[in-house]
Design a protein around this motif. Structure first.
Motif, PDB file in Angstrom:
ATOM      1  N   LYS A  25       0.739  -1.198  -0.046  1.00  9.25           N
ATOM      2  CA  LYS A  25       0.018  -0.131   0.110  1.00  9.25           C
ATOM      3  C   LYS A  25       0.743   1.257   0.088  1.00  9.25           C
ATOM      4  CE  LYS A  25      -4.288  -1.814   2.027  1.00  9.25           C
ATOM      5  NZ  LYS A  25      -5.313  -1.754   3.159  1.00  9.25           N
TER       6      LYS A  25
ATOM      7  N   GLU B 164       3.890   1.520  -1.342  1.00  9.89           N
ATOM      8  CA  GLU B 164       4.227   1.753  -2.494  1.00  9.89           C
ATOM      9  C   GLU B 164       3.332   2.280  -3.628  1.00  9.89           C
ATOM     10  OE1 GLU B 164       7.239   1.274  -2.378  1.00  9.89           O
ATOM     11  OE2 GLU B 164       7.689   1.545  -4.992  1.00  9.89           O
ATOM     12  N   ALA B 165       2.184   1.673  -3.408  1.00  6.10           N
ATOM     13  CA  ALA B 165       0.924   2.109  -4.246  1.00  6.10           C
ATOM     14  C   ALA B 165       1.026   3.776  -4.041  1.00  6.10           C
ATOM     15  CB  ALA B 165      -0.493   1.377  -3.832  1.00  6.10           C
ATOM     16  N   LEU B 166       0.712   4.074  -2.707  1.00  3.07           N
ATOM     17  CA  LEU B 166       0.551   5.174  -2.532  1.00  3.07           C
ATOM     18  C   LEU B 166       1.842   6.164  -3.159  1.00  3.07           C
ATOM     19  CD1 LEU B 166      -0.763   7.390  -1.023  1.00  3.07           C
ATOM     20  CD2 LEU B 166       0.457   6.881   1.094  1.00  3.07           C
ATOM     21  N   ALA B 167       2.955   5.600  -3.145  1.00  5.09           N
ATOM     22  CA  ALA B 167       4.077   6.621  -3.702  1.00  5.09           C
ATOM     23  C   ALA B 167       3.890   6.685  -5.191  1.00  5.09           C
ATOM     24  CB  ALA B 167       5.376   5.820  -3.185  1.00  5.09           C
ATOM     25  N   HIS B 168       3.325   5.360  -5.745  1.00  9.21           N
ATOM     26  CA  HIS B 168       3.302   5.656  -7.194  1.00  9.21           C
ATOM     27  C   HIS B 168       2.044   6.555  -7.565  1.00  9.21           C
ATOM     28  CE1 HIS B 168       5.784   2.558  -9.318  1.00  9.21           C
ATOM     29  NE2 HIS B 168       5.860   2.012  -8.029  1.00  9.21           N
ATOM     30  N   ASP B 169       1.095   6.629  -6.810  1.00  7.21           N
ATOM     31  CA  ASP B 169       0.203   7.518  -6.964  1.00  7.21           C
ATOM     32  C   ASP B 169       0.512   8.821  -6.916  1.00  7.21           C
ATOM     33  OD1 ASP B 169      -2.797   5.705  -5.461  1.00  7.21           O
ATOM     34  OD2 ASP B 169      -1.770   5.611  -7.539  1.00  7.21           O
ATOM     35  N   ILE B 170       1.486   9.269  -5.950  1.00  7.02           N
ATOM     36  CA  ILE B 170       1.925  10.507  -5.761  1.00  7.02           C
ATOM     37  C   ILE B 170       2.786  10.921  -6.910  1.00  7.02           C
ATOM     38  CG2 ILE B 170       3.350  11.884  -4.546  1.00  7.02           C
ATOM     39  CD1 ILE B 170       2.581  10.422  -1.868  1.00  7.02           C
ATOM     40  N   TYR B 171       3.520   9.868  -7.370  1.00 11.23           N
ATOM     41  CA  TYR B 171       4.413  10.069  -8.631  1.00 11.23           C
ATOM     42  C   TYR B 171       3.703  10.287  -9.794  1.00 11.23           C
ATOM     43  CZ  TYR B 171       7.222   8.884 -12.519  1.00 11.23           C
ATOM     44  OH  TYR B 171       7.663   8.479 -13.684  1.00 11.23           O
TER      45      TYR B 171
ATOM     46  N   ASP C  49       0.698  11.566 -10.165  1.00  9.76           N
ATOM     47  CA  ASP C  49       0.252  12.949 -10.091  1.00  9.76           C
ATOM     48  C   ASP C  49       1.189  14.240 -10.537  1.00  9.76           C
ATOM     49  OD1 ASP C  49      -2.108  12.594  -7.047  1.00  9.76           O
ATOM     50  OD2 ASP C  49      -2.500  12.229  -9.097  1.00  9.76           O
ATOM     51  N   LEU C  50       2.280  13.844 -10.101  1.00 10.69           N
ATOM     52  CA  LEU C  50       3.461  14.667 -10.386  1.00 10.69           C
ATOM     53  C   LEU C  50       3.621  14.579 -11.888  1.00 10.69           C
ATOM     54  CD1 LEU C  50       6.008  14.121  -7.381  1.00 10.69           C
ATOM     55  CD2 LEU C  50       4.609  16.319  -8.091  1.00 10.69           C
ATOM     56  N   VAL C  51       3.571  13.630 -12.325  1.00  8.66           N
ATOM     57  CA  VAL C  51       4.097  13.592 -13.935  1.00  8.66           C
ATOM     58  C   VAL C  51       2.617  14.220 -14.706  1.00  8.66           C
ATOM     59  CG1 VAL C  51       4.204  11.969 -15.723  1.00  8.66           C
ATOM     60  CG2 VAL C  51       5.479  11.439 -13.584  1.00  8.66           C
ATOM     61  N   GLU C  52       1.844  13.865 -14.242  1.00  5.49           N
ATOM     62  CA  GLU C  52       0.747  14.338 -14.814  1.00  5.49           C
ATOM     63  C   GLU C  52       0.583  15.972 -14.636  1.00  5.49           C
ATOM     64  OE1 GLU C  52      -2.820  12.339 -14.431  1.00  5.49           O
ATOM     65  OE2 GLU C  52      -4.173  13.621 -15.370  1.00  5.49           O
TER      66      GLU C  52
ATOM     67  N   ARG D  19      -4.423   8.769   3.103  1.00  5.21           N
ATOM     68  CA  ARG D  19      -4.049   9.295   1.823  1.00  5.21           C
ATOM     69  C   ARG D  19      -4.064  10.946   1.533  1.00  5.21           C
ATOM     70  NH1 ARG D  19      -4.163   6.332  -3.655  1.00  5.21           N
ATOM     71  NH2 ARG D  19      -3.155   4.418  -3.161  1.00  5.21           N
TER      72      ARG D  19
ATOM     73  N   LEU E 174      11.153  17.116 -10.774  1.00  5.61           N
ATOM     74  CA  LEU E 174      10.719  16.405 -11.802  1.00  5.61           C
ATOM     75  C   LEU E 174      10.778  17.188 -13.203  1.00  5.61           C
ATOM     76  CD1 LEU E 174       9.562  13.920 -12.948  1.00  5.61           C
ATOM     77  CD2 LEU E 174       7.332  14.935 -12.608  1.00  5.61           C
TER      78      LEU E 174
ATOM     79  N   LEU F  46      10.609   8.270  -7.028  1.00  3.89           N
ATOM     80  CA  LEU F  46      10.005   7.330  -5.912  1.00  3.89           C
ATOM     81  C   LEU F  46      10.707   7.181  -4.944  1.00  3.89           C
ATOM     82  CD1 LEU F  46       8.376   4.466  -8.490  1.00  3.89           C
ATOM     83  CD2 LEU F  46       7.243   6.139  -7.037  1.00  3.89           C
TER      84      LEU F  46
ATOM     85  N   ILE G 125       9.672   9.909  -2.767  1.00  2.00           N
ATOM     86  CA  ILE G 125       8.629  10.151  -2.274  1.00  2.00           C
ATOM     87  C   ILE G 125       8.422   8.838  -0.916  1.00  2.00           C
ATOM     88  CG2 ILE G 125       6.241   9.547  -2.519  1.00  2.00           C
ATOM     89  CD1 ILE G 125       6.562  10.392  -5.493  1.00  2.00           C
TER      90      ILE G 125
ATOM     91  N   LEU H 237       7.617   9.598   2.733  1.00  2.00           N
ATOM     92  CA  LEU H 237       6.619   8.618   3.649  1.00  2.00           C
ATOM     93  C   LEU H 237       7.021   8.068   4.916  1.00  2.00           C
ATOM     94  CD1 LEU H 237       4.543   7.029   0.577  1.00  2.00           C
ATOM     95  CD2 LEU H 237       3.918   8.940   2.135  1.00  2.00           C
TER      96      LEU H 237
END
Lengths: 367, 96
Positions: free
Chosen positions: A15, A17-24, A26-29, B8, B28, B83, B86, B90
């Motif tokens: 989770k 990790e998933a959270l981190a990916h989600d944040i990432y 968002d940043l890329v978008e 979150r 980034l 990553l 981040i 966290l």
């Protein structure tokens, strides 16, 4: 609840990790959106395509890759073999030789005046008229005779062996040019215009009054440098003036006068000036020399020149004491004294007699 | 599940409050320019614009075309570094 919500200890890594990916993500978008807005604004404002060149211009400036041509398409030695027409003489000259030719053709530039003067001098000498000494003096830096080295070399075959135009190159090349040179010593037949045999006594005298005139052993030519040329000593100059008939008598009157007589205002004055010139001392200003005649120390100074320092000391009321080397001390008063003092100066040349033959003649005019 | 959501939200909020989000964003952007991602994408934009016509391009068009490609073109090194940061954040601030 908040405390629980905040605590991640209960969360497993996936989770997290998933959270981190989600944040990432968002940043890329965000970054992508930023770019889109930027581009859209550029398009609407009309500057989006400004950094590009249109196709036609691109073709014009394409890199050229042909042999014999640079990348711009230019031929680098295009003008090498071209011929230009000289506006002055209307001749066709090679491009690389055009600039020097123009310099000579127009008569401007350093060499042209030198060459012209040489020609004048040699033509004058050939015709046995008086050469233009003053001009040559100004221009001649070296001990050259009136023929030009280069021209002499080229024209050796052209001229007869006895013509005055023969080489000044002989000057420093004794061995090499023997076949061309008159080997008789002291037969000053060589060109360089400064062969005393070709000059009449008047010319010779005038020559010696303005120029050094020392005859070079190698080339048998007279030095055309100024009277104070460092290559020759006054001794040599005096020798020449004694050796050559005529001029010596008129050119060094002061020397004789000084040696023999004790004081002779005119000669003293002349001697003074001679000395001034010969020594090159700057100590005595023109005013000094002029006033020297009126000095009150005349009586004191009348001593033979041969005494260098002592005479100086006596003359000019002791101010000349140091004059031994410097030309009689500055401001030495009295023509007689000063002259005496000055006379001693030359002593460093071993003989009190002074060189400066021309000066007497000059001052004659003044007087 | 709601806990997750809440968590979150809380973390995002923290990210923003501490200014970390801005820092990450700048990092980034710099990295993407450095690696040429921006130029690549811009070239793609030109194609899209030429295709759609200069006058009629809209933001939505661009976004729809660019974003998927943009996401795909991000180099792995950049992704990994981000990553990593981040996760570090966290780990540092998750427990309060």
């Amino acid at each position: 609840m908040k405390m629980e919500a905040m605590s991640l200890s209960g969360l497993d890594n996936t989770k997290l990790e998933a959270l981190a990916h989600d944040i990432y993500s968002d940043l890329v978008e965000d970054a992508c959106l930023g770019l889109c807005f930027e581009v859209h604004r550029a398009v609407k404002q009309g500057y989006f395509f400004l950094d590009e060149t249109d196709q036609d211009s691109m073709k014009d400036f394409e890199i050229v890759d042909q042999p014999g041509v640079d990348i711009f398409g230019q031929v680098y030695n295009q003008w090498k073999n071209k011929e230009c027409v000289c506006p002055n003489c209307s001749r066709s000259i090679a491009a690389s030789r055009f600039a020097p030719h123009l310099e000579k053709c127009l008569g401007m530039g350093r060499n042209s005046s030198r060459i012209a003067n040489r020609r004048i001098a040699s033509s004058n000498n050939m015709s046995k008229s008086e050469s233009d000494q003053e001009d040559n003096d100004d221009i001649n830096d070296n001990d050259w005779s009136y023929g030009s080295e280069k021209k002499a070399k080229k024209r050796k075959s052209d001229k007869n062996p006895n013509s005055p135009r023969r080489s000044k190159s002989l000057k420093h090349k004794n061995g090499e040019l023997n076949n061309n040179v008159n080997t008789d010593p002291y037969k000053y037949n060589y060109n360089s215009g400064i062969s005393y045999e070709t000059l009449g006594p008047e010319e010779l005298r005038s020559l010696l009054t303005t120029q050094c005139g020392v005859i070079s052993e190698h080339t048998k030519k007279m030095c055309t440098r100024s009277l104070r040329c460092p290559q020759h000593t006054d001794e040599q100059r005096r020798t020449v003036r004694v050796f050559l008939p005529g001029p010596s008598a008129s050119t060094l009157p002061d020397v004789d006068a000084v040696v023999e007589s004790d004081g002779y205002d005119v000669s003293d004055g002349q001697a003074l000036m001679n000395r001034l010139q010969w020594d090159g001392s700057s100590d005595i200003s023109p005013s000094d020399s002029a006033s020297s005649k009126a000095s009150t120390n005349n009586s004191d100074s009348k001593k033979p020149k041969k005494k260098k320092k002592p005479s100086l000391g006596l003359s000019s009321s002791g101010t000349g004491g140091t004059g031994g080397g410097t030309g009689g001390g500055p401001g030495t008063a009295g023509s007689g004294s000063s002259s005496q003092g000055v006379l001693s100066l030359p002593s460093r040349k071993k003989k009190p007699k002074l060189p400066a033959p021309p000066t007497p003649s000059i001052y004659d005019d003044m007087n | 599940m709601s806990k997750d959501l809440q968590m979150r939200a809380a973390i995002n909020q923290k990210l923003i409050e501490m200014g970390e989000r801005e820092r990450l964003k700048e990092l980034l952007r710099a990295k993407l320019i450095e690696c040429g991602w921006k130029d690549q994408l811009k070239a793609h934009c030109k194609d899209v614009i030429k295709e759609k016509g200069l006058e009629h391009v809209t933001v939505e068009d661009l976004v729809a075309e660019i974003t998927p490609k943009g996401r795909a073109l991000v180099p792995d090194s950049v992704k990994k570094e981000l990553l990593q940061r981040i996760r570090a954040f966290l780990a540092q601030h998750s427990t309060l």
